[in-house]
Design a protein around this motif. Sequence first.
Motif, PDB file in Angstrom:
ATOM      1  N   ASP A 101       0.785  -1.245   0.000  1.00  0.00           N
ATOM      2  CA  ASP A 101       0.000   0.000   0.000  1.00  0.00           C
ATOM      3  C   ASP A 101       0.814   1.290   0.000  1.00  0.00           C
ATOM      4  N   GLU A 102       2.084   1.234   0.282  1.00  0.00           N
ATOM      5  CA  GLU A 102       2.807   2.484   0.535  1.00  0.00           C
ATOM      6  C   GLU A 102       3.934   2.768  -0.455  1.00  0.00           C
ATOM      7  N   VAL A 103       3.872   2.136  -1.603  1.00  0.00           N
ATOM      8  CA  VAL A 103       4.906   2.391  -2.612  1.00  0.00           C
ATOM      9  C   VAL A 103       4.686   3.771  -3.231  1.00  0.00           C
ATOM     10  N   ARG A 104       5.768   4.548  -3.294  1.00  0.00           N
ATOM     11  CA  ARG A 104       5.686   5.896  -3.872  1.00  0.00           C
ATOM     12  C   ARG A 104       6.848   6.102  -4.839  1.00  0.00           C
ATOM     13  N   TRP A 105       6.533   6.646  -5.981  1.00  0.00           N
ATOM     14  CA  TRP A 105       7.586   6.972  -6.938  1.00  0.00           C
ATOM     15  C   TRP A 105       7.038   7.992  -7.919  1.00  0.00           C
ATOM     16  N   GLN A 106       7.944   8.607  -8.654  1.00  0.00           N
ATOM     17  CA  GLN A 106       7.542   9.510  -9.725  1.00  0.00           C
ATOM     18  C   GLN A 106       8.353   9.205 -10.966  1.00  0.00           C
ATOM     19  N   GLY A 107       7.698   9.351 -12.126  1.00  0.00           N
ATOM     20  CA  GLY A 107       8.387   9.133 -13.390  1.00  0.00           C
ATOM     21  C   GLY A 107       8.503  10.436 -14.160  1.00  0.00           C
ATOM     22  N   TYR A 108       9.571  10.542 -14.943  1.00  0.00           N
ATOM     23  CA  TYR A 108       9.805  11.730 -15.762  1.00  0.00           C
ATOM     24  C   TYR A 108      10.185  11.233 -17.152  1.00  0.00           C
ATOM     25  N   GLY A 109       9.359  11.555 -18.127  1.00  0.00           N
ATOM     26  CA  GLY A 109       9.625  11.096 -19.492  1.00  0.00           C
ATOM     27  C   GLY A 109       9.247   9.663 -19.737  1.00  0.00           C
ATOM     28  N   LEU A 110       8.496   9.068 -18.835  1.00  0.00           N
ATOM     29  CA  LEU A 110       8.138   7.653 -18.997  1.00  0.00           C
ATOM     30  C   LEU A 110       7.008   7.462 -20.019  1.00  0.00           C
ATOM     31  N   ASP A 111       6.302   8.561 -20.325  1.00  0.00           N
ATOM     32  CA  ASP A 111       5.154   8.427 -21.232  1.00  0.00           C
ATOM     33  C   ASP A 111       5.594   8.209 -22.685  1.00  0.00           C
ATOM     34  N   GLY A 112       6.714   8.818 -23.058  1.00  0.00           N
ATOM     35  CA  GLY A 112       7.173   8.695 -24.441  1.00  0.00           C
ATOM     36  C   GLY A 112       8.162   7.549 -24.610  1.00  0.00           C
ATOM     37  N   ASP A 113       8.885   7.582 -25.723  1.00  0.00           N
ATOM     38  CA  ASP A 113       9.923   6.577 -25.953  1.00  0.00           C
ATOM     39  C   ASP A 113      11.197   6.963 -25.207  1.00  0.00           C
ATOM     40  N   TYR A 114      11.940   5.978 -24.810  1.00  0.00           N
ATOM     41  CA  TYR A 114      13.249   6.244 -24.201  1.00  0.00           C
ATOM     42  C   TYR A 114      14.135   5.016 -24.364  1.00  0.00           C
ATOM     43  N   GLU A 136      17.320  17.468 -25.732  1.00  0.00           N
ATOM     44  CA  GLU A 136      17.562  18.526 -26.720  1.00  0.00           C
ATOM     45  C   GLU A 136      18.530  18.042 -27.808  1.00  0.00           C
ATOM     46  N   GLN A 137      19.364  17.070 -27.414  1.00  0.00           N
ATOM     47  CA  GLN A 137      20.325  16.524 -28.386  1.00  0.00           C
ATOM     48  C   GLN A 137      19.788  15.256 -29.065  1.00  0.00           C
ATOM     49  N   GLY A 138      18.516  14.939 -28.795  1.00  0.00           N
ATOM     50  CA  GLY A 138      17.913  13.784 -29.446  1.00  0.00           C
ATOM     51  C   GLY A 138      18.183  12.460 -28.762  1.00  0.00           C
ATOM     52  N   ILE A 139      18.770  12.517 -27.582  1.00  0.00           N
ATOM     53  CA  ILE A 139      19.033  11.275 -26.835  1.00  0.00           C
ATOM     54  C   ILE A 139      17.908  11.088 -25.827  1.00  0.00           C
ATOM     55  N   LYS A 140      17.269   9.933 -25.903  1.00  0.00           N
ATOM     56  CA  LYS A 140      16.064   9.743 -25.101  1.00  0.00           C
ATOM     57  C   LYS A 140      16.370   8.954 -23.827  1.00  0.00           C
ATOM     58  N   ALA A 141      16.237   9.661 -22.720  1.00  0.00           N
ATOM     59  CA  ALA A 141      16.335   9.009 -21.411  1.00  0.00           C
ATOM     60  C   ALA A 141      15.064   9.335 -20.637  1.00  0.00           C
ATOM     61  N   ALA A 142      14.762   8.512 -19.697  1.00  0.00           N
ATOM     62  CA  ALA A 142      13.638   8.780 -18.789  1.00  0.00           C
ATOM     63  C   ALA A 142      14.118   8.487 -17.368  1.00  0.00           C
ATOM     64  N   ILE A 143      13.352   8.981 -16.415  1.00  0.00           N
ATOM     65  CA  ILE A 143      13.772   8.799 -15.018  1.00  0.00           C
ATOM     66  C   ILE A 143      12.644   8.176 -14.208  1.00  0.00           C
ATOM     67  N   LEU A 144      13.005   7.209 -13.413  1.00  0.00           N
ATOM     68  CA  LEU A 144      12.085   6.740 -12.377  1.00  0.00           C
ATOM     69  C   LEU A 144      12.721   7.080 -11.032  1.00  0.00           C
ATOM     70  N   ARG A 145      11.993   7.871 -10.256  1.00  0.00           N
ATOM     71  CA  ARG A 145      12.518   8.318  -8.955  1.00  0.00           C
ATOM     72  C   ARG A 145      11.745   7.636  -7.836  1.00  0.00           C
ATOM     73  N   PRO A 146      12.347   6.659  -7.146  1.00  0.00           N
ATOM     74  CA  PRO A 146      11.690   6.095  -5.961  1.00  0.00           C
ATOM     75  C   PRO A 146      11.580   7.174  -4.882  1.00  0.00           C
ATOM     76  N   ILE A 147      10.406   7.335  -4.329  1.00  0.00           N
ATOM     77  CA  ILE A 147      10.225   8.234  -3.176  1.00  0.00           C
ATOM     78  C   ILE A 147      10.203   7.399  -1.906  1.00  0.00           C
ATOM     79  N   SER A 148       9.507   6.272  -1.964  1.00  0.00           N
ATOM     80  CA  SER A 148       9.613   5.314  -0.857  1.00  0.00           C
ATOM     81  C   SER A 148      10.733   4.341  -1.221  1.00  0.00           C
ATOM     82  N   LEU A 149      11.753   4.314  -0.393  1.00  0.00           N
ATOM     83  CA  LEU A 149      12.870   3.380  -0.636  1.00  0.00           C
ATOM     84  C   LEU A 149      12.557   2.030   0.019  1.00  0.00           C
ATOM     85  N   TYR A 150      11.838   2.071   1.133  1.00  0.00           N
ATOM     86  CA  TYR A 150      11.132   0.899   1.635  1.00  0.00           C
ATOM     87  C   TYR A 150       9.716   1.334   1.896  1.00  0.00           C
ATOM     88  N   PRO A 151       8.722   0.831   1.211  1.00  0.00           N
ATOM     89  CA  PRO A 151       8.829  -0.222   0.189  1.00  0.00           C
ATOM     90  C   PRO A 151       9.397   0.314  -1.125  1.00  0.00           C
TER      91      PRO A 151
END
Lengths: 362, 258
Positions: free
Chosen positions: A237-250, A273-288
Amino acid sequence: MAKKLMKGCEAIGEAAIRAGCKLFFGYPITPQNEIPEYLSHRLPQVGGTFVQAESEVGASNMIYGAAGAGERVFTSSSSPGISLMQEAVSYLAGAELPVVIVNIMRAGPGLGGILPSQADYFQATKGGGHGDFNTLVLAPWSVQEAADLVADAFDLADYYRNPVYVLGDGLIGQMMEPVEFREDRKPLKDLAAKTWASTGWKGDRPRAVINSLYLDADTLEQHNRDLQAKYATIRRDEVRWQGYGLDGDYDVLIVAYGTVARVCLTAMEELREQGIKAAILRPISLYPFPYDAVRQASARARAVLVVELSAGQMIQDVQLAVAETRPIHFHGRTGGNLVSPDEAAAKVREVLDGRSQEVRNA
Amino acid sequence: MPSGTQPVFSYPEALRDVTTHYCPGCTHGVIHRMVAEVLDELGVRQRTVGVSPVGCAVLSYNYFAADMQEASHGRAPAVATGIKRARPDLVVFTYQGDGDLASIGMSEIMHCANRGEKITVVFVNNAIYGMTGGQMAPTTMPGQITTTSPLGRDVSLVGEPIRMAEILSTLHTPGFVARGAVHRPLESVKTKDLLRRAFTYQVEGRCFSLVEILSTCPTNWGLPPHEACEWVEKTMVPYYPLGVFKTPDGGDRAPRPL
């Protein structure tokens, strides 16, 4: 309430007061001294109590007593001090006491240094003290989020009757950012009255015994089963995270937490900006840990890059999540050095052009 | 009870009617009872929280009819500090042995006393680690044989026994510090009075209070109970003098040089 420019440590202290915490026990250690300093003048203003303990050992046992008496209480420290508290954290978990512990991490091992680090990930997420137990661990990436997570931490601690860490690196404690304390914040959970607390026994409820000792093997095993069931609920129930750029291709999924994730976000934007596609997943809860989210996000990438201010600790959880379906690369700095956006961007390029070696057996 | 009669002796309300795990001849039971009687006599049982130690009295949370907390080894004064600061209206006591208080918990007791926490410490000194099987304690007497000083405590190697009441009475912070014993009925009567004074100072919100109580450990001393009581008188009392070392208004007796 309007936004106010505050140092992270001070925002953490103020957030605790606004969460109804009137008790702080702590011991000086850099780089979190502004938390006890702030509370030493603020708590008396709100009818609270500040105690400078004789040691982190003392402080961590004082919060045991205060939490056992049913009051919201917290302490803060930095890495070497948190190590000293590990005995009490095990007892707090065993006795199921709700406390909030803020760790403004500095570089180790040993006395190490006073500059920022994320090298206490194992200690916070894998127990730290003796016995089978877990603590919730929340990792903010901004001063605002630090304040918000401190408020959430008190609710989660009370709800689960479990210690909760707020794990910030030195930057979180020391940088100044605008922060807003919302007056209309509602508790995360329906919180029951603490009828289990030791507040004097008048016979109208069972006698309260705050304890982690069970000399009978079967009784202790059942206690452990109950704790594990609680941790399973927390993992569900307590997993928290945020994604950045996860909606598109990476092509590369970056997994990073805390202020490192902010650095990686800058790198990600530059790379795009240079055409290199990366995305980020940021865990907010490290446990869980957000295993499912990392697994799903990694499935859409060619490779995974873990960035930490450590020699590689969270990478083990990423490996568990990815389960060898994608190559995992690592970039870490230690000693109090930070990761720069250029460094992170360069590592992404190396991952893509084959110059980076994947990590095995981290 | 027939009309016109009054109870003159009964089981303390603050003591649960359960079988304890203490060894035959051990004086923990006497001390438990005196603490319970004092809580009853002061009428504070229902607002009392006790803190159990690690050591022989680890299970004392099963014996007092009050809310209790079990502390980790030596940390009872820190736990009690947390309780008392959270709820100053509660009467808070710790019940600790000599290994717990004078060895691993030296830091916690010294600073708790020096902060003047308004709690009461019941410090049971039986010159040995009982629960773990009779190892040398900081309070073990010179020459005393234990499982970790098989040839007797060698003070040239490990120093002289620590006198906690004397050390604590040197603090400038006001407090009540006394030492009693329970090896003779008269000493028990005097010690109960010390406990009553100690808890009264707390109830009145005046100061930190500690009563060190010389106790017996027939099992680990290897003595029959009556000889253990004689050993307290002959060996411990000359080194650990009985009396009141410090009160908020000034001590009744001059502490021995440390």
